[in-house]
Design a protein around this motif. Structure first.
Motif, PDB file in Angstrom:
ATOM      1  N   PRO A 130       0.837  -1.203   0.000  1.00  0.00           N
ATOM      2  CA  PRO A 130       0.000   0.000   0.000  1.00  0.00           C
ATOM      3  C   PRO A 130       0.867   1.245   0.000  1.00  0.00           C
ATOM      4  O   PRO A 130       1.962   1.258   0.548  1.00  0.00           O
ATOM      5  N   GLY A 131       0.378   2.291  -0.637  1.00  0.00           N
ATOM      6  CA  GLY A 131       1.162   3.513  -0.662  1.00  0.00           C
ATOM      7  C   GLY A 131       0.567   4.559  -1.560  1.00  0.00           C
ATOM      8  O   GLY A 131      -0.502   4.388  -2.137  1.00  0.00           O
ATOM      9  N   GLN A 132       1.276   5.661  -1.697  1.00  0.00           N
ATOM     10  CA  GLN A 132       0.838   6.773  -2.515  1.00  0.00           C
ATOM     11  C   GLN A 132       1.323   6.591  -3.947  1.00  0.00           C
ATOM     12  O   GLN A 132       2.210   5.781  -4.214  1.00  0.00           O
ATOM     13  N   PRO A 133       0.735   7.343  -4.903  1.00  0.00           N
ATOM     14  CA  PRO A 133       1.167   7.229  -6.307  1.00  0.00           C
ATOM     15  C   PRO A 133       2.682   7.314  -6.416  1.00  0.00           C
ATOM     16  O   PRO A 133       3.286   8.259  -5.926  1.00  0.00           O
ATOM     17  N   PRO A 134       3.314   6.313  -7.008  1.00  0.00           N
ATOM     18  CA  PRO A 134       4.765   6.214  -6.972  1.00  0.00           C
ATOM     19  C   PRO A 134       5.485   7.159  -7.919  1.00  0.00           C
ATOM     20  O   PRO A 134       4.939   7.636  -8.903  1.00  0.00           O
ATOM     21  N   GLY A 135       6.742   7.411  -7.600  1.00  0.00           N
ATOM     22  CA  GLY A 135       7.623   8.115  -8.523  1.00  0.00           C
ATOM     23  C   GLY A 135       8.187   7.101  -9.508  1.00  0.00           C
ATOM     24  O   GLY A 135       8.647   6.037  -9.103  1.00  0.00           O
ATOM     25  N   ILE A 136       8.103   7.385 -10.796  1.00  0.00           N
ATOM     26  CA  ILE A 136       8.545   6.450 -11.831  1.00  0.00           C
ATOM     27  C   ILE A 136       9.710   7.063 -12.598  1.00  0.00           C
ATOM     28  O   ILE A 136       9.660   8.215 -13.003  1.00  0.00           O
ATOM     29  N   ASP A 137      10.772   6.276 -12.777  1.00  0.00           N
ATOM     30  CA  ASP A 137      11.919   6.712 -13.569  1.00  0.00           C
ATOM     31  C   ASP A 137      12.246   5.596 -14.556  1.00  0.00           C
ATOM     32  O   ASP A 137      12.427   4.445 -14.155  1.00  0.00           O
ATOM     33  N   VAL A 138      12.295   5.919 -15.852  1.00  0.00           N
ATOM     34  CA  VAL A 138      12.569   4.922 -16.884  1.00  0.00           C
ATOM     35  C   VAL A 138      13.717   5.414 -17.753  1.00  0.00           C
ATOM     36  O   VAL A 138      13.686   6.549 -18.240  1.00  0.00           O
ATOM     37  N   ARG A 139      14.705   4.544 -17.939  1.00  0.00           N
ATOM     38  CA  ARG A 139      15.819   4.904 -18.819  1.00  0.00           C
ATOM     39  C   ARG A 139      16.554   3.654 -19.276  1.00  0.00           C
ATOM     40  O   ARG A 139      16.252   2.555 -18.820  1.00  0.00           O
ATOM     41  N   SER A 140      17.529   3.818 -20.182  1.00  0.00           N
ATOM     42  CA  SER A 140      18.336   2.702 -20.673  1.00  0.00           C
ATOM     43  C   SER A 140      19.679   2.688 -19.951  1.00  0.00           C
ATOM     44  O   SER A 140      20.290   3.736 -19.761  1.00  0.00           O
ATOM     45  N   VAL A 158      24.719  -4.481 -24.276  1.00  0.00           N
ATOM     46  CA  VAL A 158      23.552  -3.815 -24.866  1.00  0.00           C
ATOM     47  C   VAL A 158      22.646  -3.319 -23.736  1.00  0.00           C
ATOM     48  O   VAL A 158      22.260  -4.098 -22.866  1.00  0.00           O
ATOM     49  N   PRO A 159      22.298  -2.028 -23.720  1.00  0.00           N
ATOM     50  CA  PRO A 159      21.483  -1.495 -22.620  1.00  0.00           C
ATOM     51  C   PRO A 159      20.101  -2.118 -22.566  1.00  0.00           C
ATOM     52  O   PRO A 159      19.501  -2.464 -23.580  1.00  0.00           O
ATOM     53  N   LEU A 160      19.597  -2.267 -21.331  1.00  0.00           N
ATOM     54  CA  LEU A 160      18.231  -2.700 -21.103  1.00  0.00           C
ATOM     55  C   LEU A 160      17.368  -1.493 -20.761  1.00  0.00           C
ATOM     56  O   LEU A 160      17.875  -0.416 -20.464  1.00  0.00           O
ATOM     57  N   ILE A 161      16.056  -1.672 -20.824  1.00  0.00           N
ATOM     58  CA  ILE A 161      15.136  -0.672 -20.299  1.00  0.00           C
ATOM     59  C   ILE A 161      15.007  -0.924 -18.794  1.00  0.00           C
ATOM     60  O   ILE A 161      14.671  -2.029 -18.380  1.00  0.00           O
ATOM     61  N   VAL A 162      15.288   0.093 -17.983  1.00  0.00           N
ATOM     62  CA  VAL A 162      15.243  -0.055 -16.530  1.00  0.00           C
ATOM     63  C   VAL A 162      14.152   0.863 -15.991  1.00  0.00           C
ATOM     64  O   VAL A 162      14.164   2.076 -16.234  1.00  0.00           O
ATOM     65  N   ARG A 163      13.218   0.261 -15.279  1.00  0.00           N
ATOM     66  CA  ARG A 163      12.078   0.996 -14.734  1.00  0.00           C
ATOM     67  C   ARG A 163      12.164   0.985 -13.209  1.00  0.00           C
ATOM     68  O   ARG A 163      12.144  -0.083 -12.587  1.00  0.00           O
ATOM     69  N   ARG A 164      12.258   2.167 -12.598  1.00  0.00           N
ATOM     70  CA  ARG A 164      12.340   2.291 -11.148  1.00  0.00           C
ATOM     71  C   ARG A 164      11.045   2.899 -10.612  1.00  0.00           C
ATOM     72  O   ARG A 164      10.547   3.870 -11.166  1.00  0.00           O
ATOM     73  N   ARG A 165      10.559   2.309  -9.532  1.00  0.00           N
ATOM     74  CA  ARG A 165       9.301   2.737  -8.920  1.00  0.00           C
ATOM     75  C   ARG A 165       9.522   2.902  -7.423  1.00  0.00           C
ATOM     76  O   ARG A 165       9.844   1.947  -6.724  1.00  0.00           O
ATOM     77  N   GLY A 189       8.502   0.325 -27.530  1.00  0.00           N
ATOM     78  CA  GLY A 189       7.253   0.624 -28.196  1.00  0.00           C
ATOM     79  C   GLY A 189       6.026   0.348 -27.368  1.00  0.00           C
ATOM     80  O   GLY A 189       4.902   0.536 -27.847  1.00  0.00           O
ATOM     81  N   THR A 190       6.204  -0.073 -26.119  1.00  0.00           N
ATOM     82  CA  THR A 190       5.071  -0.330 -25.230  1.00  0.00           C
ATOM     83  C   THR A 190       5.043   0.726 -24.127  1.00  0.00           C
ATOM     84  O   THR A 190       5.997   1.481 -23.943  1.00  0.00           O
ATOM     85  N   ARG A 191       3.955   0.729 -23.361  1.00  0.00           N
ATOM     86  CA  ARG A 191       3.831   1.710 -22.284  1.00  0.00           C
ATOM     87  C   ARG A 191       4.811   1.444 -21.145  1.00  0.00           C
ATOM     88  O   ARG A 191       5.066   2.317 -20.330  1.00  0.00           O
ATOM     89  N   LEU A 192       5.376   0.234 -21.089  1.00  0.00           N
ATOM     90  CA  LEU A 192       6.338  -0.079 -20.033  1.00  0.00           C
ATOM     91  C   LEU A 192       7.618   0.732 -20.172  1.00  0.00           C
ATOM     92  O   LEU A 192       8.359   0.896 -19.207  1.00  0.00           O
ATOM     93  N   ALA A 193       7.855   1.227 -21.373  1.00  0.00           N
ATOM     94  CA  ALA A 193       9.054   2.034 -21.610  1.00  0.00           C
ATOM     95  C   ALA A 193       8.812   3.510 -21.342  1.00  0.00           C
ATOM     96  O   ALA A 193       9.713   4.333 -21.536  1.00  0.00           O
ATOM     97  N   GLU A 194       7.618   3.857 -20.881  1.00  0.00           N
ATOM     98  CA  GLU A 194       7.273   5.246 -20.587  1.00  0.00           C
ATOM     99  C   GLU A 194       7.144   5.444 -19.073  1.00  0.00           C
ATOM    100  O   GLU A 194       6.692   4.547 -18.363  1.00  0.00           O
ATOM    101  N   PRO A 195       7.517   6.621 -18.557  1.00  0.00           N
ATOM    102  CA  PRO A 195       7.445   6.877 -17.104  1.00  0.00           C
ATOM    103  C   PRO A 195       6.034   7.219 -16.639  1.00  0.00           C
ATOM    104  O   PRO A 195       5.789   8.280 -16.045  1.00  0.00           O
ATOM    105  N   ASP A 196       5.100   6.328 -16.933  1.00  0.00           N
ATOM    106  CA  ASP A 196       3.699   6.532 -16.558  1.00  0.00           C
ATOM    107  C   ASP A 196       3.271   5.478 -15.549  1.00  0.00           C
ATOM    108  O   ASP A 196       3.789   4.352 -15.538  1.00  0.00           O
ATOM    109  N   LEU A 197       2.295   5.837 -14.719  1.00  0.00           N
ATOM    110  CA  LEU A 197       1.763   4.916 -13.730  1.00  0.00           C
ATOM    111  C   LEU A 197       1.016   3.778 -14.416  1.00  0.00           C
ATOM    112  O   LEU A 197       0.214   4.002 -15.310  1.00  0.00           O
ATOM    113  N   ILE A 198       1.279   2.544 -13.992  1.00  0.00           N
ATOM    114  CA  ILE A 198       0.603   1.363 -14.524  1.00  0.00           C
ATOM    115  C   ILE A 198      -0.380   0.880 -13.482  1.00  0.00           C
ATOM    116  O   ILE A 198       0.009   0.492 -12.384  1.00  0.00           O
TER     117      ILE A 198
END
Length: 284
Positions: A130-140, A158-165, A189-198
């Motif tokens: 449980p918690g508040q809306p998270p901070g999202i950081d996405v980069r390679s 080869v860089p990966l996509i790294v998603r931090r929450r 090309g998917t929303r997982l590569a964007e810094p948006d709340l899922i």
């Protein structure tokens, strides 16, 4: 429709209070260090490069945090030399509360002169917290050795996509840090590569990204000291203990022009250990 099993937590949260973003967390950590005397007036603050390496954040996050220190009066910019501390009590922005008188007290940590009181947290088997809306950081970025091995990367450079929450509790105290390393061929090309709340579990999001069947093939929990980035994000001392859950997920189906089964995600979830209780499944 793709299936998902053994979810490792979701990104859907409720509550009106807004969680601090990653740059705010970095800024507040630096303010706490200035207030504690770690960076007295005239001392040179960490550079953008040093912050990105130590805290594992993007250069944009580091620059924003330093700029906000200047705006708050805690630092000044001296061009190519970098940013210099103006000393304790120099700013006009309130420092985060030194202590929160809330709920059952499961643990107290001193972080650079700031005391953080943490309430007890129960983590169900699916890893949701449980918690508040998270901070999202996405980069390679390049994969650590253990990630490259787990994902069977043919070229670990080869860089990966790294998603931090980063998630905080109802009182603004960091309670969970999740870092997901995702195969580029799967996530680009998917929303997982964007810094948006899922707003669904992470495993469901992986399944829906490519409409493939996904399954957790490895999952375990260990205890250790936090690394520098984890300590900074969760407000812990280097000698604190954290619980660390690792989940490796594989996908079955057509991917990158090939049919088959392969690992596509390596997720590390970190909780402060002194106030976290994991509710595990009981096998009959």
């Amino acid at each position: 429709m793709a299936g998902a099993t053994s979810p490792s937590g979701d990104e859907s949260t409720t509550g009106a209070k807004k969680e601090p973003s990653l740059w705010e967390t970095v800024r507040d950590q630096l303010i706490a260090e200035i207030e504690s005397g770690a960076y007295p007036a005239g001392a040179l603050l960490p550079s953008v490069r040093e912050l990105t390496a130590k805290l594992t954040v993007s250069t944009t996050t580091a620059r924003k945090a330093l700029a906000e220190l200047v705006s708050a009066g805690y630092a000044r910019s001296e061009g190519t030399r970098g940013h210099v501390s103006e000393g304790p009590n120099a700013g006009r922005v309130d420092v985060p509360p030194a202590a929160l008188d809330v709920g059952p007290r499961a643990g107290t940590h001193a972080v650079s002169g700031t005391v953080i009181v943490r309430t007890a947290v129960r983590i169900p088997v699916d890893g949701a917290v449980p918690g508040q809306p998270p901070g999202i950081d996405v980069r390679s970025e390049a994969a650590p050795a253990e990630v490259a091995l787990a994902l069977r990367l043919p070229d670990p450079t080869v860089p990966l996509i790294v998603r931090r929450r980063l998630t905080v509790d109802a009182h603004g105290v960091p309670s969970q840090l999740r870092v997901s390393y995702i195969a580029p061929a799967f996530v680009e090309g998917t929303r997982l590569a964007e810094p948006d709340l899922i707003e669904e579990s992470w495993q469901s999001a992986l399944a829906h990204a490519r409409e493939l069947d996904v399954k957790v093939i490895e999952s375990y929990v260990t205890a250790r000291h936090p690394n520098d980035a984890e300590a900074a994000m969760l407000g812990l001392t280097p000698t604190s203990c954290v619980l660390v859950r690792v989940d490796v997920t594989q996908a079955t189906g057509p991917l990158d022009g090939q049919e088959g089964t392969r690992p596509i995600d390596y997720t590390i979830t970190v909780w402060p250990a002194d106030n976290t209780r994991l509710d595990l499944e009981i096998r009959q």
